[in-house]
Design an enzyme around this catalytic site. Structure first.
Site, PDB file in Angstrom:
ATOM      1  N   GLY C 144      12.946   6.678   1.964  1.00 53.93           N
ATOM      2  CA  GLY C 144      11.563   6.325   1.680  1.00 53.93           C
ATOM      3  C   GLY C 144      11.292   4.876   2.040  1.00 53.93           C
ATOM      4  O   GLY C 144      12.206   4.049   2.139  1.00 53.93           O
ATOM      5  N   CYS C 145      10.034   4.563   2.201  1.00 60.02           N
ATOM      6  CA  CYS C 145       9.675   3.196   2.600  1.00 60.02           C
ATOM      7  C   CYS C 145      10.046   2.196   1.506  1.00 60.02           C
ATOM      8  O   CYS C 145      10.623   1.140   1.781  1.00 60.02           O
ATOM      9  CB  CYS C 145       8.197   3.111   2.946  1.00 60.02           C
ATOM     10  SG  CYS C 145       7.089   3.776   1.695  1.00 60.02           S
ATOM     11  N   TYR C 146       9.722   2.526   0.259  1.00 59.37           N
ATOM     12  CA  TYR C 146      10.049   1.602  -0.829  1.00 59.37           C
ATOM     13  C   TYR C 146      11.557   1.434  -1.006  1.00 59.37           C
ATOM     14  O   TYR C 146      12.048   0.301  -1.123  1.00 59.37           O
ATOM     15  CB  TYR C 146       9.421   2.082  -2.139  1.00 59.37           C
ATOM     16  CG  TYR C 146       7.919   2.001  -2.203  1.00 59.37           C
ATOM     17  CD1 TYR C 146       7.252   0.783  -2.094  1.00 59.37           C
ATOM     18  CD2 TYR C 146       7.139   3.135  -2.392  1.00 59.37           C
ATOM     19  CE1 TYR C 146       5.872   0.704  -2.171  1.00 59.37           C
ATOM     20  CE2 TYR C 146       5.753   3.071  -2.471  1.00 59.37           C
ATOM     21  CZ  TYR C 146       5.121   1.849  -2.367  1.00 59.37           C
ATOM     22  OH  TYR C 146       3.750   1.770  -2.450  1.00 59.37           O
ATOM     23  N   THR C 148      13.818   1.664   1.185  1.00 57.14           N
ATOM     24  CA  THR C 148      14.341   0.873   2.299  1.00 57.14           C
ATOM     25  C   THR C 148      14.271  -0.616   1.977  1.00 57.14           C
ATOM     26  O   THR C 148      15.268  -1.353   2.090  1.00 57.14           O
ATOM     27  CB  THR C 148      13.536   1.169   3.581  1.00 57.14           C
ATOM     28  OG1 THR C 148      13.703   2.552   3.911  1.00 57.14           O
ATOM     29  CG2 THR C 148      13.991   0.301   4.736  1.00 57.14           C
TER      30      THR C 148
END
Lengths: 327, 327, 327, 327
Positions: C144-146, C148
Site C-alpha cells: 500500500g502507499c501508506y 511504503t
C-alpha cells in the site's frame, strides 16, 4: 553525442533542462551554471540521482571549452550579453529568454531595451513551423510560453486563409505560477494566489508583439494567473472568413500537424491542462458556430512552453529524432 | 463603545482585525497603522466598503490619544517595544505576537530573545480557559495558532487526569500558508507549495514551549505546511491513563466546552478545515482504541488562531458577549 | 523482452502503468483491459502518442495467450478472483490491490474478507527489503502507499534495534487525493477538499495491519487527506532505545539504503512532496531530540506508492536493472 | 421581520442562504428543506452554532403556512414545479435556478425545456439594474453566476452607447468548482481539476442566451473551470464605438455604480478573485487600447453569483437596506 552546457540551471526552466538533458541519448551534460554571480557550487536536491553534478558559478571559458551547444535560461539582459560570446567561440546556442525573439528594431527597443542588436543566424524556435531555419541556425530563440500556445492555435488558420481579414483576434490565456519564475514576489506569494485568479498585463505584455510578428496583424492578449504550478491553457477567438466550413477548419489543423509529434489535435473535445502537464505535448481543439470560432490549446509552460521546446529545437538542429529525450 | 487602534493593519492577521472590528458593535476603529515605518498612508482595497479608512504610519501619540485599546499585529520585537508604551499611556493591549506568551525568563531568553522582561498584568488569551484573568488583564497575549489547536485538544484531558503520566504527547499539525505571513520568501512561494507538503521546525519551533508551559510537560511538536491558504488541522496522540473509558474522554470534552461558544465538539466525527475556515470556531473530535487516543482539532489560523481569538478576548476583557462581532 | 498485460488500465495507477510500461526497454505492452465489464474498447486521451492502443474489456483467455506477466490494478475482490486464474495459466503476476498483502488468515478475514486464501509463491513487493523473495515469486503483492512510506522510515531503525521496546509508534500520514482513486464520491469532490485537510480512518485503516505485519508490533496510524493530487508525506514518531545516538540513526538509514536506487536519504533536511512527485523516489529525513525521533518520508503515491513500485518489483523479478523504465 | 423558507438548503448555494439568513436582521428562518425527497431530517454540521435547525423533507403545506417568502435553490425543473404553488399560496419567491430567467418562449423551450410557461410578476434579479421591478415582483429570478459578472461589465457600456455596433462581444470566464454544485461527478472530481484548467460549453452554455437577452445582441461565451472552490473572474472583450475615450468608459462605470453598494469600481487596477471571495462584492476594472477594451469583473459565485445576490434582491423587494445581512 554532443556536449551540452546549461547556463541558468537553478531556475524552473533550467532545472527542467537538466532533468531532460541528463537523460538525452544524444547529449552529454558537461556543465551547468547558475544564472547569477554565485560564489560556490551547489547540488539540485530535487534532481538527485537523475543528475548528481554541481551547478557552478558561470565561467564562459569553461563553457566554451567543454560544450558544443549551450542552453541559456537567463534573464534577457544576461542572455543578450552571453549568447554572442558563446557564438563567437563557435558554440551553437538555444536561448530561452526573450532577448532574440523580436526581429524588428523598433519593437526590440520598446519591449526588450536591454538586448541590443540581433545577431546573425537566429531562428525562431517554434519547431512546428521552423524546422528548416532551425537546422541552419547558430542561435535558436525559444518562443515565449504564451506565443507557443497561441500561435499553434492560430498559424494554421491564418496560413489557410480562414481568418476573416477584419476579424479581431483575442488571446485569453491562463497560466500557472511557475511561468512567473522562481524569485519570490508579492505576485507569486502562495496566499495571494491560492483560491484566486487575476488578469495582468492587458495590452502591455511583451508576448503580444511576439504573436503579432508571427501573424502579421494585431492581436488582443490578456494573460491570467491561475492557481496551479505547471500548465497553460489559451483560448483564441476569431471570426472565420466568409463561407469557411467546419471541415476546412479541421483540415487546416490536421494537415498542419500531420507529422508534428508534439501537437495532439483533439477536435471538438476541448483540451485541458491535466492531460499535458509534465509532457511536451500541445493539445489543441476548437469549436465553430457560424463564422465564429474558438480555438483552445494547452501546454506545460515549463516543457512545451520552455525547456521541452528548447530540446525539441535542439533535436532538429542537431539531426536527432524530434522526440529524442522528450517522451 | 470603545475606541480601538490596530497596529500592524496590513498583514494577514491585521487585515482580519480590520474586517472584524470595523463591524464590531462595541468598537469604534479610530486608527489603523502599518507595522513598519512607512512614509505614506494607503487604503486596503480588499476591504473597501467594509472599512474605507487609511492605514497610516505608526505614531504612538496619535494612538494613545485616540484609542482605549490597541491590537498589536506586529513582529515580536516591535510588540515588545510598543506595548509597554501604550500600557504606560493607559491603554489596554491585545498583542498577537509571541512577545508575551512565555512567562519563564529562561524560556523567553531562548525563544524570544528580542522581547525583554514581561510586563505586569499579562493574561494568556486562550479565552476558553482564561476568562477571569483576561477580565483583569492590562495586556492579553494572544496564543499562537498551533498552541490554540493543540491546547484546546489536550487541556481538557490533562485537567481531567486522563493522560497517562508516562505518555508521549505528539502534536502533528498541518497549517495553511497564511500562517507564514505576508512577506514573500522562498518558503511561501506559490510554486514551492502547490502540490506539496513539507515538515519544518521539528523539535525547534517556538510554539512547542508555549504548549509545554500550558501543560507542564514535554510535548513533541512537528508542524507541516499544506497547500492551502487559511486553516490549520492538528492531530494529537496520547496514551490514556489506565482504565480510562471512551465515555470519560467524551465527558471531559463536553464539560470543558459546555459553555464555550466557539468550540464545537464533534465527537468521533473527525473535524475538517473546510468547516471552520472563515469562522472563529474550533472543531474538535477524537478516536480511542484501548489506551491510545488521537484528538483532532481544526481552526482558521487567521481567526481562531489569531485575529478572531484576539477579538474574543477583547469581548471578555471589556464585558461584551463573547461572540460579539464574531458570528 | 517480456510480454506484459495491464488489467485495470483506466484507473489512476493503471494509467501510470501504461505510461511506464509502454516505454520500458524490457516490456512489450500487448494488452490493456478495463477493470470492469465494459462493452467497448476505448483510448486513453491523456496518453495519446505515448501509447495509442485500446483498452478493451477483460478476457482472460486473451490475456493468458498474449502475456508473460500481468499487472493487476483492480479492486481487491477482482484481484483475488483474477490472479489465481492467471497464475494457473503460467503467468507471473504483480498485484497492486490489497488482496495478497496480509499473510495471517485472521487478519485477512478481518480486513480483506472478499479475498479468500493466499496462493503460494507470494512475495511482498517492498523491493528495498524483499529482492530475493521477489526474484522467486510467482505473485508480487505491491505494498500500500501508506505502508511504503512508513516502512521505509521504520524498518531500518527496527532492524538495527534502535526503537525502544516500549515505544509507541505513531504514523501520521498526509496523502493527495489520487490515492482515493478515480471514482467520484463526496469524499473526493473538488469543493470538499480544496482549502481543506481531513483526518480519516483513525485506528481503522487496513494499511495499519500491513505495517504491523512488517514490524511485528502495534502502530498507531492516522491518514489525512491534503488538497493535492499526487504525493504522500508520512511522519513517524518513535522513542529511541536507551543510549542511541544520532550517528547510529544516520548509520542505520545510510546502510539500509546504500544500494537502493530509489531511496534518497536527505538527513536532517526534511523531505517535501514537491521533490518526489512524478518520480519513483522516496525521500527520507529525520530529526532527533534526546531519545525522541521523528522520521519523515515522501513519495508519489501513484509511482513509488503504486505503479512505479510495481515496475520496480517487475524489474527485480525479471532480472532487469532495478531502475529500468523508471528514471 | 419576515418569515423565510429555504427550499434546497443542503447544496452549496442553499447552505450560503442559511448562513446569511440565519443572521439577517429582517428575516426569521422558519423552515429549511432538502431539495430532494429525503426521508429524514438532518443537521448542517458546517453551520452548527450559526443555525442549529434541521433540514427537513420538503412539504409545501408547511412552507406555505410558515413563511412569507421562499428562497428556492433547486434544480430548474423542481423550481418550475414548486414556485407556482408557493406563489398561489401568497408567498413571494426568490428563485436561484435558471427556470425563470429567459422570457422568450422559444429560448425557454430550447434551453430550459422542463420549465414550462413563465408566470406573471417575474423580475430578473440583477439588482443593480432592476430595483424597481424587483420591488413590484412576486417572483425574483436570480441571475446566473456568469451573466452576473458579464452583465455588470457590459451593461453600463452598452447603455452609454460605447460598444461599436459591429463589435464582437467575447466573454471568457473562469469559475471555481463550487459553481458546478455538490453532486460528485467525474467533472468535479478533485484529481481531475487540481493543477488543471478546462474550457467547456463553448457556444452551448445556457448562460449565453441570458446575457444576450439582457444586451439584445449576440455574445460569444466560453466558460472555464479553474482549480479553486469559490470565485469567478470574467474577461469581456469589445470594440468601442468610434471616438470613445477612456474617460467616457470610466464615466460610464462610475455613474452606473455610483450608488450600488456591492460594485467596487477598481479602474485600471484589474480585479482578482481573492478580494471578493466570501463577499457579495463585484470588483470591476478595465483597460483600453485605441478602440479595443477589456473589462474584467470578479465575484464570489456562491454569493454575488447566487445566495448573496438573492438576499440583495430580497432586501430591495422587502424594503430593507440593500446591504442588510450582507456585509
Amino acid at each position: 553525442m554532443y556536449r551540452v552546457a546549461i547556463i541558468g540551471a537553478t531556475g524552473y526552466a533550467g532545472q527542467e533542462l537538466v532533468r531532460i538533458l541528463a537523460r538525452h541519448p544524444g547529449a552529454e551534460l558537461t556543465v551547468a551554471t547558475a544564472s547569477q554571480a554565485t560564489s560556490s557550487a551547489r547540488k539540485l536536491p530535487a534532481l538527485a540521482r537523475l543528475w548528481d553534478g554541481e551547478v557552478r558559478p558561470l565561467q564562459l571559458d569553461e563553457v566554451a571549452a567543454s560544450a558544443d551547444v549551450a542552453f541559456l535560461a537567463l534573464p534577457e539582459a544576461a542572455s543578450a550579453e552571453t549568447a554572442p560570446l558563446l557564438l563567437a567561440n563557435g558554440l551553437r546556442v538555444v536561448d530561452l529568454s526573450g532577448a532574440f525573439r523580436l526581429r524588428d528594431s523598433a519593437a526590440r527597443a520598446r519591449w526588450y531595451p536591454a538586448t541590443g542588436e540581433l545577431p546573425d543566424g537566429v531562428a525562431y524556435g517554434l519547431t512546428e513551423f521552423e524546422r528548416d531555419r532551425i537546422r541552419q541556425a547558430r542561435l535558436v530563440s525559444n518562443p515565449g510560453c504564451y506565443p507557443t500556445a497561441a500561435l499553434l492555435s492560430l498559424v494554421p488558420l491564418a496560413r489557410a486563409g480562414l481568418i476573416a481579414s477584419g476579424s479581431d483576434i483575442i488571446v485569453d490565456a491562463k497560466s500557472g505560477l511557475s511561468g512567473a519564475g522562481k524569485a519570490p514576489t508579492e505576485r507569486t506569494h502562495f496566499s495571494e494566489n491560492h483560491g484566486s485568479v487575476a488578469a495582468y498585463g492587458a495590452f502591455g505584455h511583451r508576448h503580444a508583439p511576439e504573436m503579432e510578428q508571427a501573424l502579421g496583424r494585431t492581436i488582443t492578449f490578456v494573460p491570467h494567473l491561475v492557481p496551479l504550478d505547471r500548465g497553460l491553457l489559451s483560448s483564441q477567438y476569431v471570426r472565420l472568413a466568409a463561407g469557411t466550413t467546419s471541415a476546412q477548419v479541421e483540415s487546416a489543423f490536421r494537415s498542419a500537424y500531420a507529422t508534428a509529434p508534439f501537437v495532439r489535435v483533439t477536435g471538438t473535445d476541448l483540451p485541458e491542462i491535466k492531460h499535458v502537464a509534465w509532457t511536451n505535448f500541445c493539445d489543441l481543439g476548437w469549436r465553430v458556430s457560424g463564422d465564429r470560432a474558438v480555438i483552445v490549446s494547452a501546454i506545460d509552460n515549463l516543457l512545451k512552453g520552455a525547456a521541452g521546446q528548447a530540446v525539441q529545437a535542439f533535436n532538429v538542429a542537431f539531426g536527432f529524432e524530434e522526440c529524442a529525450g522528450l517522451l
